[in-house]
Design a protein around this motif. Structure first.
Motif: not given
Length: 148
Positions: A103-109, A114-127
């Motif tokens: 959610a933070f990557f989505k808002s740009g914050q 790379d240490k984040c445990k959540f995905s930073h790939d925008v295409s993941v949201e669509r899958k």
């Protein structure tokens, strides 16, 4: 003796008022005969803005009370933006966090990178979640559930 320095000739007050009246007339064209209070307020607002244009007001000069209040308000807004409550992102048990967009990557914050445990790939949201082809998820209809 050097020649006197002359500044640009200042227009007379009469020409300034004519210009301001022309601007007011242009901005409020067709609204003067309207009966609604909204239009009348708009006309008054435009007239006030145009007439105050170019007039220096002492309360807006630097080091005045109004300027200090504005500076304080801006400073408070900036501090509130910096120290706002931290939002957390949680995932249900059994769900891979890399399948959820950060959610933070989505808002740009997101500052973890790379240490984040959540995905930073925008295409993941669509899958969507993949279905297991080898498992039968249908509910079986047995005789015990039948009515007489």
């Amino acid at each position: 003796m050097p020649p006197k320095k002359t500044s640009a000739p200042q227009p007379s007050k009469k020409t300034e008022t004519k210009k301001k009246d022309k601007i007011i007339e242009d901005k409020t064209f067709g609204l003067k005969n309207k009966k609604g209070t909204k239009q009348q307020k708009f006309i008054q607002q435009v007239q006030h803005q145009v007439k105050q244009q170019g007039v220096k007001r002492p309360e807006l000069l630097p080091n005045s009370g109004v300027a200090k209040k504005d500076e304080k308000k801006k400073e408070l807004d900036e501090l509130n933006q910096l120290f706002r409550p931290v939002a957390t992102q949680k995932v249900e048990k059994g769900v891979d966090p890399k399948s959820v967009l950060c959610a933070f990557f989505k808002s740009g914050q997101c500052g973890k990178g790379d240490k984040c445990k959540f995905s930073h790939d925008v295409s993941v949201e669509r899958k969507s979640e993949k279905k297991n082809m080898y498992e039968d998820n249908r509910q079986e209809d047995t005789m015990e559930d039948w009515d007489e």
